[in-house]
Design a protein around this motif. Structure first.
Motif, PDB file in Angstrom:
ATOM      1  N   UNK A 229     -14.481  26.488  78.066  1.00 35.45           N
ATOM      2  CA  UNK A 229     -14.360  27.348  76.885  1.00 35.45           C
ATOM      3  C   UNK A 229     -14.399  26.512  75.607  1.00 35.45           C
ATOM      4  N   UNK A 230     -13.744  25.375  75.623  1.00 34.95           N
ATOM      5  CA  UNK A 230     -13.762  24.512  74.434  1.00 34.95           C
ATOM      6  C   UNK A 230     -15.168  23.979  74.168  1.00 34.95           C
ATOM      7  N   UNK A 231     -15.862  23.498  75.189  1.00 41.23           N
ATOM      8  CA  UNK A 231     -17.223  22.966  75.027  1.00 41.23           C
ATOM      9  C   UNK A 231     -18.156  24.044  74.501  1.00 41.23           C
ATOM     10  N   UNK A 232     -17.993  25.263  74.995  1.00 40.20           N
ATOM     11  CA  UNK A 232     -18.849  26.365  74.539  1.00 40.20           C
ATOM     12  C   UNK A 232     -18.602  26.662  73.066  1.00 40.20           C
ATOM     13  N   UNK A 233     -17.336  26.636  72.640  1.00 39.51           N
ATOM     14  CA  UNK A 233     -17.024  26.898  71.233  1.00 39.51           C
ATOM     15  C   UNK A 233     -17.367  25.714  70.339  1.00 39.51           C
ATOM     16  N   UNK A 234     -17.192  24.485  70.839  1.00 40.10           N
ATOM     17  CA  UNK A 234     -17.406  23.289  70.016  1.00 40.10           C
ATOM     18  C   UNK A 234     -18.876  22.910  69.903  1.00 40.10           C
ATOM     19  N   UNK A 235     -19.600  22.961  71.008  1.00 42.56           N
ATOM     20  CA  UNK A 235     -20.979  22.458  71.008  1.00 42.56           C
ATOM     21  C   UNK A 235     -22.026  23.560  71.168  1.00 42.56           C
ATOM     22  N   UNK A 236     -21.601  24.824  71.353  1.00 40.52           N
ATOM     23  CA  UNK A 236     -22.569  25.901  71.508  1.00 40.52           C
ATOM     24  C   UNK A 236     -23.292  25.867  72.837  1.00 40.52           C
ATOM     25  N   UNK A 237     -22.698  25.258  73.838  1.00 37.43           N
ATOM     26  CA  UNK A 237     -23.285  25.176  75.174  1.00 37.43           C
ATOM     27  C   UNK A 237     -22.744  26.326  76.025  1.00 37.43           C
ATOM     28  N   UNK A 238     -23.624  26.962  76.785  1.00 37.08           N
ATOM     29  CA  UNK A 238     -23.205  28.073  77.635  1.00 37.08           C
ATOM     30  C   UNK A 238     -22.497  27.530  78.879  1.00 37.08           C
ATOM     31  N   UNK A 239     -21.358  26.909  78.648  1.00 38.85           N
ATOM     32  CA  UNK A 239     -20.686  26.166  79.705  1.00 38.85           C
ATOM     33  C   UNK A 239     -20.080  27.069  80.773  1.00 38.85           C
ATOM     34  N   UNK A 240     -19.701  28.293  80.434  1.00 40.25           N
ATOM     35  CA  UNK A 240     -19.071  29.173  81.410  1.00 40.25           C
ATOM     36  C   UNK A 240     -20.041  29.610  82.491  1.00 40.25           C
ATOM     37  N   UNK A 241     -21.335  29.526  82.227  1.00 37.57           N
ATOM     38  CA  UNK A 241     -22.348  29.965  83.181  1.00 37.57           C
ATOM     39  C   UNK A 241     -23.086  28.803  83.832  1.00 37.57           C
ATOM     40  N   UNK A 242     -22.709  27.579  83.540  1.00 36.78           N
ATOM     41  CA  UNK A 242     -23.423  26.418  84.055  1.00 36.78           C
ATOM     42  C   UNK A 242     -22.555  25.639  85.040  1.00 36.78           C
ATOM     43  N   UNK A 243     -23.247  24.840  85.879  1.00 39.41           N
ATOM     44  CA  UNK A 243     -22.535  23.947  86.782  1.00 39.41           C
ATOM     45  C   UNK A 243     -22.054  22.725  86.014  1.00 39.41           C
ATOM     46  N   UNK A 244     -21.225  21.948  86.676  1.00 37.04           N
ATOM     47  CA  UNK A 244     -20.695  20.747  86.024  1.00 37.04           C
ATOM     48  C   UNK A 244     -21.804  19.784  85.626  1.00 37.04           C
ATOM     49  N   UNK A 245     -22.793  19.563  86.519  1.00 31.49           N
ATOM     50  CA  UNK A 245     -23.893  18.639  86.205  1.00 31.49           C
ATOM     51  C   UNK A 245     -24.738  19.156  85.055  1.00 31.49           C
ATOM     52  N   UNK A 246     -24.924  20.481  84.980  1.00 25.58           N
ATOM     53  CA  UNK A 246     -25.692  21.055  83.882  1.00 25.58           C
ATOM     54  C   UNK A 246     -24.956  20.878  82.555  1.00 25.58           C
ATOM     55  N   UNK A 247     -23.645  21.046  82.593  1.00 26.21           N
ATOM     56  CA  UNK A 247     -22.856  20.852  81.369  1.00 26.21           C
ATOM     57  C   UNK A 247     -22.959  19.412  80.888  1.00 26.21           C
ATOM     58  N   UNK A 248     -22.813  18.465  81.803  1.00 23.65           N
ATOM     59  CA  UNK A 248     -22.896  17.054  81.423  1.00 23.65           C
ATOM     60  C   UNK A 248     -24.281  16.714  80.911  1.00 23.65           C
ATOM     61  N   UNK A 249     -25.296  17.338  81.460  1.00 19.87           N
ATOM     62  CA  UNK A 249     -26.644  17.123  80.955  1.00 19.87           C
ATOM     63  C   UNK A 249     -26.810  17.613  79.535  1.00 19.87           C
ATOM     64  N   UNK A 250     -26.201  18.757  79.224  1.00 23.97           N
ATOM     65  CA  UNK A 250     -26.249  19.308  77.862  1.00 23.97           C
ATOM     66  C   UNK A 250     -25.487  18.397  76.889  1.00 23.97           C
ATOM     67  N   UNK A 251     -24.360  17.839  77.354  1.00 22.03           N
ATOM     68  CA  UNK A 251     -23.536  17.007  76.464  1.00 22.03           C
ATOM     69  C   UNK A 251     -24.097  15.594  76.290  1.00 22.03           C
ATOM     70  N   UNK A 252     -25.028  15.229  77.132  1.00 26.19           N
ATOM     71  CA  UNK A 252     -25.550  13.858  77.063  1.00 26.19           C
ATOM     72  C   UNK A 252     -26.221  13.580  75.734  1.00 26.19           C
ATOM     73  N   UNK A 253     -26.826  14.584  75.164  1.00 32.55           N
ATOM     74  CA  UNK A 253     -27.500  14.399  73.883  1.00 32.55           C
ATOM     75  C   UNK A 253     -26.587  14.531  72.688  1.00 32.55           C
TER      76      UNK A 253
END
Length: 338
Positions: A252-276
């Protein structure tokens, strides 16, 4: 023995009544012939009268026949409605024959047989005879009076033709209007409440129009993590629930802070989004390890070590604080450039 004999006698009387009724209907004897049959010497007819000699169509009249006979003598009357139907007489029986004992003196009882009648056909009628049966097998026909049935007279001399009146209209009373008025007020109030709720909800305001102050994402995340710390889940063997609470809070924090759809993604997908994103290397690495450990606990029934459980919340807190401070620095730099 007396009781058995009495029961047999009553059964015989009832049987005679039924047989006489059917016989009366089948033979269709005319009235004049019945009148000629003499009455038994022990039976005395003291009167046969109508409550009214003449009635209007639809009015009711009582035919009463009073008789005297020995106290031990029994009579069973055939239902008068069946006699009327058999003769097809133009009268209707409202209440069938009722036999009442008026008095008993010196071994003689006085009876009164009453029947309530009406007619819907005008005319002058001889009423059908009453029929009674005795235990000895005798059939007794009681003479009947005449009944005059007339229509309601119309005064043709003073008759005035009036036009057909329209439907009567009555004034509306407060008692009739009040329930509808209350219902209308209730509907209006409910509609107004819904309107205010929807309107202010879209504007992020409460029902009274005041702005709803929401805590920033990092405050919400830190509060939830602190709450998880106090629940002592992993200490009580609830590691899966413990790691699920931590990762859901971070998502929830990552989704609000970075605009990433983290609630619907897997852990690896989230880390991939945050890599940039511009995230400290240490925080990024620790977050990746935390997500991997959480996935093992949730999906592979992995039992983490004590130090892993102890470090899970501190890792999450460092990630939240680090990314929040980085955001503050970015906002400061943007303000200086402007």
């Amino acid at each position: 023995m007396k009781l058995i004999g009495k029961m047999k006698r009553m059964s015989f009387i009832l049987l005679l009544a039924l047989l006489s009724a059917f016989s009366f209907e089948a033979k269709g004897q005319d009235t004049e012939q019945m009148i000629q049959i003499p009455l038994p010497q022990w039976l005395e007819i003291k009167g046969s009268t109508l409550s009214k000699d003449s009635i209007l169509v639809g009015e009711q009249v009582v035919w009463s026949t009073r008789m005297a006979l020995p106290q031990q003598q029994e009579l069973v009357f055939v239902p008068y409605a069946g006699i009327v139907e058999a003769e097809k007489a133009p009268i209707d029986v409202i209440h069938d024959l009722q036999l009442d004992t008026i008095s008993i003196k010196n071994g003689i009882k006085e009876l009164d047989a009453k029947v309530l009648l009406t007619s819907f056909d005008s005319g002058y009628y001889k009423l059908p005879l009453m029929v009674a049966l005795t235990p000895q097998g005798d059939t007794i026909y009681l003479d009947s009076p005449f009944l005059d049935v007339t229509n309601t007279p119309v005064d043709t001399a003073n008759f005035v033709k009036h036009p057909i009146k329209g439907q009567a209209k009555y004034p509306v009373t407060l008692k009739e209007v009040l329930p509808w008025a209350i219902l209308a007020i209730v509907v209006l109030v409910v509609a107004y409440i819904l309107y205010r709720y929807i309107r202010y909800r879209r504007q992020n305001r409460d029902f009274f129009g005041k702005p709803i102050v929401q805590d920033p994402p990092h405050i919400i995340a830190l509060r939830e993590l602190d709450k998880l710390r106090g629940e002592k889940l992993w200490q009580n063997g609830k590691e899966k629930l413990y790691y699920t609470g931590i990762t859901d809070t971070l998502r929830e924090y990552i989704e609000a802070r970075f605009g990433v759809n983290a609630m619907e993604q897997t852990s690896s997908e989230i880390m991939g989004e945050l890599k940039g994103k511009e995230i400290e290397e240490r925080c990024y690495r620790e977050l990746d390890e935390l997500f991997k450990t959480a996935d093992l606990v949730k999906f592979a029934k992995y039992i983490p070590q004590v130090h892993e459980n102890e470090e899970a919340i501190p890792v999450a807190v460092r990630f939240v604080n680090s990314t929040f401070e980085q955001k503050l620095q970015e906002e400061k730099q943007n303000g200086e450039e402007k």
